[in-house]
Design a protein around this motif. Sequence first.
Motif, PDB file in Angstrom:
ATOM      1  N   TRP A  31      -7.719  -4.501  40.263  1.00 42.22           N
ATOM      2  CA  TRP A  31      -6.814  -3.447  39.782  1.00 42.22           C
ATOM      3  C   TRP A  31      -6.010  -2.839  40.925  1.00 42.22           C
ATOM      4  O   TRP A  31      -4.807  -2.632  40.793  1.00 42.22           O
ATOM      5  CB  TRP A  31      -7.590  -2.337  39.094  1.00 42.22           C
ATOM      6  CG  TRP A  31      -8.318  -2.732  37.850  1.00 42.22           C
ATOM      7  CD1 TRP A  31      -8.151  -3.855  37.089  1.00 42.22           C
ATOM      8  CD2 TRP A  31      -9.345  -1.976  37.222  1.00 42.22           C
ATOM      9  NE1 TRP A  31      -9.015  -3.843  36.029  1.00 42.22           N
ATOM     10  CE2 TRP A  31      -9.762  -2.702  36.091  1.00 42.22           C
ATOM     11  CE3 TRP A  31      -9.959  -0.761  37.509  1.00 42.22           C
ATOM     12  CZ2 TRP A  31     -10.762  -2.238  35.232  1.00 42.22           C
ATOM     13  CZ3 TRP A  31     -10.963  -0.307  36.666  1.00 42.22           C
ATOM     14  CH2 TRP A  31     -11.346  -1.035  35.530  1.00 42.22           C
ATOM     15  N   TYR A  36      -2.647  -0.915  39.637  1.00 35.96           N
ATOM     16  CA  TYR A  36      -3.201   0.053  38.682  1.00 35.96           C
ATOM     17  C   TYR A  36      -3.756   1.232  39.460  1.00 35.96           C
ATOM     18  O   TYR A  36      -4.208   1.089  40.600  1.00 35.96           O
ATOM     19  CB  TYR A  36      -4.299  -0.592  37.837  1.00 35.96           C
ATOM     20  CG  TYR A  36      -3.761  -1.540  36.798  1.00 35.96           C
ATOM     21  CD1 TYR A  36      -3.350  -1.077  35.555  1.00 35.96           C
ATOM     22  CD2 TYR A  36      -3.651  -2.893  37.057  1.00 35.96           C
ATOM     23  CE1 TYR A  36      -2.835  -1.938  34.600  1.00 35.96           C
ATOM     24  CE2 TYR A  36      -3.148  -3.763  36.114  1.00 35.96           C
ATOM     25  CZ  TYR A  36      -2.738  -3.288  34.883  1.00 35.96           C
ATOM     26  OH  TYR A  36      -2.234  -4.138  33.954  1.00 35.96           O
ATOM     27  N   ALA A  47      -1.304   1.267  34.565  1.00 33.02           N
ATOM     28  CA  ALA A  47      -0.274   0.572  35.339  1.00 33.02           C
ATOM     29  C   ALA A  47       0.540   1.578  36.125  1.00 33.02           C
ATOM     30  O   ALA A  47       0.859   2.662  35.638  1.00 33.02           O
ATOM     31  CB  ALA A  47       0.613  -0.235  34.404  1.00 33.02           C
ATOM     32  N   THR A  51       2.708  -2.274  39.613  1.00 35.06           N
ATOM     33  CA  THR A  51       2.073  -3.250  38.721  1.00 35.06           C
ATOM     34  C   THR A  51       3.115  -4.262  38.266  1.00 35.06           C
ATOM     35  O   THR A  51       4.157  -3.878  37.742  1.00 35.06           O
ATOM     36  CB  THR A  51       1.444  -2.541  37.499  1.00 35.06           C
ATOM     37  OG1 THR A  51       0.544  -1.528  37.968  1.00 35.06           O
ATOM     38  CG2 THR A  51       0.691  -3.524  36.616  1.00 35.06           C
ATOM     39  N   TRP A  55       1.757  -7.909  33.786  1.00 34.07           N
ATOM     40  CA  TRP A  55       0.511  -7.162  33.651  1.00 34.07           C
ATOM     41  C   TRP A  55       0.759  -5.822  32.976  1.00 34.07           C
ATOM     42  O   TRP A  55       0.014  -5.412  32.096  1.00 34.07           O
ATOM     43  CB  TRP A  55      -0.153  -6.955  35.020  1.00 34.07           C
ATOM     44  CG  TRP A  55      -0.780  -8.210  35.520  1.00 34.07           C
ATOM     45  CD1 TRP A  55      -0.196  -9.151  36.331  1.00 34.07           C
ATOM     46  CD2 TRP A  55      -2.074  -8.708  35.203  1.00 34.07           C
ATOM     47  NE1 TRP A  55      -1.072 -10.176  36.538  1.00 34.07           N
ATOM     48  CE2 TRP A  55      -2.239  -9.933  35.866  1.00 34.07           C
ATOM     49  CE3 TRP A  55      -3.125  -8.213  34.427  1.00 34.07           C
ATOM     50  CZ2 TRP A  55      -3.404 -10.684  35.781  1.00 34.07           C
ATOM     51  CZ3 TRP A  55      -4.296  -8.960  34.342  1.00 34.07           C
ATOM     52  CH2 TRP A  55      -4.417 -10.183  35.008  1.00 34.07           C
ATOM     53  N   ARG A  56       1.818  -5.138  33.404  1.00 31.53           N
ATOM     54  CA  ARG A  56       2.134  -3.810  32.846  1.00 31.53           C
ATOM     55  C   ARG A  56       2.382  -3.908  31.344  1.00 31.53           C
ATOM     56  O   ARG A  56       1.936  -3.058  30.581  1.00 31.53           O
ATOM     57  CB  ARG A  56       3.355  -3.246  33.578  1.00 31.53           C
ATOM     58  CG  ARG A  56       3.659  -1.809  33.249  1.00 31.53           C
ATOM     59  CD  ARG A  56       4.772  -1.207  34.096  1.00 31.53           C
ATOM     60  NE  ARG A  56       5.990  -1.996  34.150  1.00 31.53           N
ATOM     61  CZ  ARG A  56       6.423  -2.704  35.209  1.00 31.53           C
ATOM     62  NH1 ARG A  56       5.711  -2.718  36.319  1.00 31.53           N
ATOM     63  NH2 ARG A  56       7.542  -3.371  35.171  1.00 31.53           N
TER      64      ARG A  56
END
Length: 153
Positions: A31, A36, A47, A51, A55-56
């Motif tokens: 993370w 994150y 996020a 990020t 992924w976000r």
Amino acid sequence: MTAQPWPLSAALLERILEDRLSDRFVATLVWERLGYQPRSPGEPWCAGPETPEPWRLAYPQAPEVIATRPASVQLTRSVPPEHKQLLKQQLGFQGYRIGALYPRRTRRATAVNWLLAWLAGRGDPLPEQGPVPELLPAPEDPVRGHPGDPPVS
């Protein structure tokens, strides 16, 4: 201002592969490097501006990269092809024996390979030694993991 991520080292990554650190700690290592951030202590990680967009969008809140298969699959897919073998090349990891092959452990290996790829992508070396948190005994039930680890689905 973001705190510095926990430093990576071969010693730390080997303890992850040996299942001597919690799944939550392993997830936190990922993370931190995905950008994150906890909004406040004890709150879920969300996020941040660093990020990556995939992924976000898929995970506005930090995913359980060990406990959930989709997040682990996304980690695997985000490793560039030239870095897929870093686990073997840098740590000499040959995989788990058949009797010790559980989703939790294979996902931990995925996380370690992703962390190695993250370092390689930045051009950073992997130090042999570095800080390692207090080690846990290997879990009695490798399917369930350590006390407090989220259940694997």
